[in-house]
Each structure stands twice: as structure tokens, then as C-alpha cells.
Motif scaffolding. Structure first.
Motif, PDB file in Angstrom:
ATOM      1  N   TRP A 185      23.190  44.254 -20.132  1.00 27.63           N
ATOM      2  CA  TRP A 185      23.887  44.373 -21.413  1.00 27.63           C
ATOM      3  C   TRP A 185      23.084  45.254 -22.356  1.00 27.63           C
ATOM      4  CZ3 TRP A 185      28.673  42.565 -22.610  1.00 27.63           C
ATOM      5  CH2 TRP A 185      29.063  42.682 -23.953  1.00 27.63           C
ATOM      6  N   TYR A 186      23.657  46.419 -22.734  1.00 30.28           N
ATOM      7  CA  TYR A 186      22.958  47.322 -23.644  1.00 30.28           C
ATOM      8  C   TYR A 186      23.231  46.957 -25.099  1.00 30.28           C
ATOM      9  CZ  TYR A 186      21.945  51.640 -26.222  1.00 30.28           C
ATOM     10  OH  TYR A 186      21.493  52.538 -27.141  1.00 30.28           O
ATOM     11  N   GLY A 187      24.498  46.687 -25.421  1.00 34.57           N
ATOM     12  CA  GLY A 187      24.835  46.271 -26.783  1.00 34.57           C
ATOM     13  C   GLY A 187      24.675  47.369 -27.807  1.00 34.57           C
ATOM     14  N   GLY A 188      25.180  48.572 -27.490  1.00 33.04           N
ATOM     15  CA  GLY A 188      25.051  49.688 -28.422  1.00 33.04           C
ATOM     16  C   GLY A 188      26.130  49.704 -29.491  1.00 33.04           C
ATOM     17  N   PRO A 235      31.684  45.968 -25.697  1.00 26.94           N
ATOM     18  CA  PRO A 235      30.734  45.721 -24.599  1.00 26.94           C
ATOM     19  C   PRO A 235      30.269  47.011 -23.945  1.00 26.94           C
ATOM     20  CG  PRO A 235      32.971  45.251 -23.886  1.00 26.94           C
ATOM     21  CD  PRO A 235      33.056  45.581 -25.341  1.00 26.94           C
ATOM     22  N   SER A 236      28.991  47.303 -24.062  1.00 28.31           N
ATOM     23  CA  SER A 236      28.408  48.463 -23.378  1.00 28.31           C
ATOM     24  C   SER A 236      27.493  47.938 -22.278  1.00 28.31           C
ATOM     25  CB  SER A 236      27.643  49.359 -24.361  1.00 28.31           C
ATOM     26  OG  SER A 236      26.721  48.610 -25.123  1.00 28.31           O
ATOM     27  N   LEU A 237      27.861  48.223 -21.030  1.00 32.22           N
ATOM     28  CA  LEU A 237      27.169  47.664 -19.876  1.00 32.22           C
ATOM     29  C   LEU A 237      26.543  48.761 -19.024  1.00 32.22           C
ATOM     30  CD1 LEU A 237      29.864  45.068 -18.786  1.00 32.22           C
ATOM     31  CD2 LEU A 237      27.736  44.593 -19.973  1.00 32.22           C
ATOM     32  N   ALA A 238      25.290  48.554 -18.653  1.00 37.36           N
ATOM     33  CA  ALA A 238      24.591  49.484 -17.768  1.00 37.36           C
ATOM     34  C   ALA A 238      24.747  48.986 -16.334  1.00 37.36           C
ATOM     35  CB  ALA A 238      23.114  49.566 -18.152  1.00 37.36           C
ATOM     36  N   VAL A 239      25.210  49.865 -15.439  1.00 36.74           N
ATOM     37  CA  VAL A 239      25.494  49.461 -14.059  1.00 36.74           C
ATOM     38  C   VAL A 239      24.884  50.447 -13.072  1.00 36.74           C
ATOM     39  CG1 VAL A 239      27.690  48.487 -14.849  1.00 36.74           C
ATOM     40  CG2 VAL A 239      27.667  50.772 -13.825  1.00 36.74           C
ATOM     41  N   LEU A 242      24.820  56.058 -29.092  1.00 46.37           N
ATOM     42  CA  LEU A 242      24.911  54.636 -29.368  1.00 46.37           C
ATOM     43  C   LEU A 242      23.544  54.131 -29.820  1.00 46.37           C
ATOM     44  CD1 LEU A 242      27.125  53.102 -26.510  1.00 46.37           C
ATOM     45  CD2 LEU A 242      27.802  54.137 -28.687  1.00 46.37           C
ATOM     46  N   HIS A 243      23.573  53.286 -30.834  1.00 47.17           N
ATOM     47  CA  HIS A 243      22.333  52.742 -31.392  1.00 47.17           C
ATOM     48  C   HIS A 243      22.109  51.341 -30.826  1.00 47.17           C
ATOM     49  CE1 HIS A 243      22.335  56.103 -34.206  1.00 47.17           C
ATOM     50  NE2 HIS A 243      23.612  55.849 -34.411  1.00 47.17           N
ATOM     51  N   GLY A 244      20.963  51.146 -30.185  1.00 46.02           N
ATOM     52  CA  GLY A 244      20.674  49.884 -29.517  1.00 46.02           C
ATOM     53  C   GLY A 244      20.557  48.717 -30.472  1.00 46.02           C
ATOM     54  N   THR A 245      21.086  47.570 -30.067  1.00 48.27           N
ATOM     55  CA  THR A 245      20.945  46.332 -30.842  1.00 48.27           C
ATOM     56  C   THR A 245      20.063  45.346 -30.079  1.00 48.27           C
ATOM     57  OG1 THR A 245      23.003  45.497 -29.872  1.00 48.27           O
ATOM     58  CG2 THR A 245      23.160  46.589 -32.009  1.00 48.27           C
ATOM     59  N   ILE A 246      20.412  45.076 -28.839  1.00 45.27           N
ATOM     60  CA  ILE A 246      19.599  44.185 -28.011  1.00 45.27           C
ATOM     61  C   ILE A 246      18.296  44.873 -27.625  1.00 45.27           C
ATOM     62  CG2 ILE A 246      19.501  42.955 -25.806  1.00 45.27           C
ATOM     63  CD1 ILE A 246      22.512  42.589 -26.021  1.00 45.27           C
ATOM     64  N   LEU A 269      19.185  53.678 -18.910  1.00 46.49           N
ATOM     65  CA  LEU A 269      18.668  52.661 -19.825  1.00 46.49           C
ATOM     66  C   LEU A 269      17.272  52.217 -19.411  1.00 46.49           C
ATOM     67  CD1 LEU A 269      18.996  50.642 -22.153  1.00 46.49           C
ATOM     68  CD2 LEU A 269      20.184  49.111 -20.568  1.00 46.49           C
ATOM     69  N   GLU A 270      17.076  51.998 -18.113  1.00 45.20           N
ATOM     70  CA  GLU A 270      15.771  51.570 -17.613  1.00 45.20           C
ATOM     71  C   GLU A 270      14.686  52.594 -17.945  1.00 45.20           C
ATOM     72  OE1 GLU A 270      14.416  48.871 -15.116  1.00 45.20           O
ATOM     73  OE2 GLU A 270      15.658  48.070 -16.718  1.00 45.20           O
ATOM     74  N   GLU A 271      15.015  53.855 -17.778  1.00 47.80           N
ATOM     75  CA  GLU A 271      14.040  54.915 -18.076  1.00 47.80           C
ATOM     76  C   GLU A 271      13.673  54.911 -19.546  1.00 47.80           C
ATOM     77  OE1 GLU A 271      14.508  59.616 -18.399  1.00 47.80           O
ATOM     78  OE2 GLU A 271      14.702  58.905 -16.333  1.00 47.80           O
ATOM     79  N   ALA A 272      14.657  54.733 -20.422  1.00 45.77           N
ATOM     80  CA  ALA A 272      14.408  54.721 -21.863  1.00 45.77           C
ATOM     81  C   ALA A 272      13.556  53.524 -22.277  1.00 45.77           C
ATOM     82  CB  ALA A 272      15.735  54.700 -22.623  1.00 45.77           C
ATOM     83  N   LEU A 273      13.660  52.419 -21.530  1.00 47.69           N
ATOM     84  CA  LEU A 273      12.912  51.205 -21.842  1.00 47.69           C
ATOM     85  C   LEU A 273      11.544  51.154 -21.168  1.00 47.69           C
ATOM     86  CD1 LEU A 273      15.813  48.586 -21.530  1.00 47.69           C
ATOM     87  CD2 LEU A 273      14.766  49.410 -23.647  1.00 47.69           C
ATOM     88  N   GLY A 274      11.227  52.174 -20.367  1.00 44.62           N
ATOM     89  CA  GLY A 274       9.957  52.167 -19.649  1.00 44.62           C
ATOM     90  C   GLY A 274      10.015  51.414 -18.342  1.00 44.62           C
ATOM     91  N   ARG A 275      11.227  51.269 -17.806  1.00 44.54           N
ATOM     92  CA  ARG A 275      11.485  50.617 -16.510  1.00 44.54           C
ATOM     93  C   ARG A 275      10.902  49.196 -16.430  1.00 44.54           C
ATOM     94  NH1 ARG A 275      14.311  53.711 -13.536  1.00 44.54           N
ATOM     95  NH2 ARG A 275      14.227  55.977 -13.669  1.00 44.54           N
ATOM     96  N   PRO A 276      11.428  48.264 -17.241  1.00 45.24           N
ATOM     97  CA  PRO A 276      10.948  46.877 -17.167  1.00 45.24           C
ATOM     98  C   PRO A 276      11.427  46.134 -15.926  1.00 45.24           C
ATOM     99  CG  PRO A 276      12.764  47.055 -18.720  1.00 45.24           C
ATOM    100  CD  PRO A 276      12.421  48.454 -18.310  1.00 45.24           C
TER     101      PRO A 276
END
Length: 215
Positions: A92-95, A105-109, A158-162, A191-198
Motif C-alpha cells: 500500500w503506497y497511499g499517495g 487506493p494506490s497499490l504497488a504490485v 503522487l505525494h506519499g502519506t504512508i 517504490l522499493e527503490e525509492a524506499l531503499g529496498r526495505p
């Protein structure tokens, strides 16, 4: 001296400490936003679950809550179970778009397994090929496209919320049919790349040969 009314009493207390009042208002606003966002998450998941009820699809998520995350490494373990056809991680990205009042609903798949696991989200073959080849690509439902005034070929942010990251997307097309017309689908790798691949996942949608076999 005029008797103090309830309204004047509240007004006097609010103006006594303006900083406290402002912080209280902000806190209430944030809580309302998070509550509304959670309702959006649950409504979306419910619509997907209802549509998947006629398909041989299972949802794997944490026992604590559907919004809690699991290690990405669970995917390989699920894929090794006999009878599993494909596994698609959802995150869930939640942008928020240009209209911050509109929650959708913005979902990363995983774009490779998404059509197999979720065939009820229908798109033209050309749209899927563009989505597959471009990590910044996004496909949206008609409702969100209309609300944010988006059309194929447009770029949007899209601006991230979560998650605290803003992402730019290229709209490559619209779903011709979807359980939720407000859906916005993006690449999980992006999304994973932007978050540093958690390496965390909210839910795994699993296509199986027979749901009874998995019980």
C-alpha cells in the motif's frame, strides 16, 4: 458582569494558549485523515476479496492486521508450496494526487504476476506491455482518472502519506474493467527503490490450482 456562556468559556480557553490549540487541531486532523485512509484500505481490500472469491486466489497477510508488513522473503516459501501457480506481492503506497481531498487506493504490485493473479483487473494488451516495460508506469481506474484529470500519456506526481516519498508516474492506460474504479496500480520495484529496498510486503495474493487443496 455578564454571565459566562458555554461558547464564551470555550473561546476563552482556546485563545489562552494558541500553540496548544493549534497542535490539538492538527492532531485531530491527522487522526481523521489516518482513519479515512484506513477505511480506504479496508474498502479496497474487501472489493478485491469479493472479486477474488470466484477465483482460485488466496490472500496471505499478517494475523495482527492486514496493514502490517511481512518480509519479502516469504514469497519464495509460498511459491514452493505444491499447487501454487503465481504469487503477487501488494504494498500500500497511499499517495495523494493534485486534489488532496480525494483519497484513492494506490497499490504497488509485481507487474509480471499481477495479470495472472488478478485477471479481474482488465486492461488492453498494449497497455499491459507498456506497464510491464516502464518501471515508472501506472495504470488507473476510470474514477481516479476523472477525479485527477488524467489520461494516457500524462505524467503525474503522487505525494506519499504512508511512506515519505513522492513519486512521478507516467499514465500508460486505464483499466477497462476493475473491481474498484478508483484503483491506481504502480510498480513495486519502483517504490522499493525509492524506499531503499526495505523488502517488506503488506499482502501476498496467491493464485492456486484449487483453494480447497490449500486448506
Amino acid at each position: 458582569v455578564e454571565p459566562m456562556t458555554f461558547v464564551s468559556l470555550v473561546s476563552k480557553n482556546l485563545s489562552r494558549n494558541k500553540r496548544r490549540t493549534i497542535l490539538t487541531v492538527i492532531s485531530v486532523a491527522v487522526l481523521l485523515f489516518l482513519f479515512t485512509l484506513l477505511l480506504t484500505v479496508l474498502t479496497t481490500m474487501r472489493s478485491i476479496l469479493v472479486s477474488a472469491d470466484t477465483q482460485a486466489v488466496l490472500a496471505v497477510h499478517r494475523k495482527t492486521a492486514i496493514t502490517d508488513t511481512m518480509p519479502e522473503s516469504y514469497r519464495k516459501k509460498i511459491e514452493e508450496i505444491p499447487g501454487v501457480i503465481a504469487v503477487c506481492p501488494f504494498e500500500w503506497y497511499g499517495g495523494l494526487g493534485s486534489d488532496i481531498r480525494y483519497l484513492f487506493p494506490s497499490l504497488a504490485v509485481d507487474p509480471n504476476t499481477f495479470p495472472t493473479v488478478m485477471p479481474e483487473f482488465k486492461m488492453h494488451r498494449e497497455v499491459y506491455q507498456q506497464f510491464l516495460m516502464n518501471r515508472k508506469a501506472a495504470v488507473t481506474g476510470l474514477k481516479t482518472a476523472q477525479k485527477l484529470r488524467l489520461k494516457p500519456g500524462d505524467r503525474t506526481i503522487l505525494h506519499g502519506t504512508i511512506y515519505p516519498v513522492d513519486l512521478e508516474f507516467e499514465i500508460v492506460g486505464l483499466f477497462t474493467e476493475a473491481p474498484n474504479p478508483a484503483i491506481f496500480i504502480l510498480h513495486r520495484d519502483y517504490l522499493e527503490e525509492a524506499l531503499g529496498r526495505p523488502g517488506r510486503v503488506n499482502i501476498f495474493w496467491v493464485k492456486v490450482e484449487n483453494t480447497q487443496q490449500m486448506e
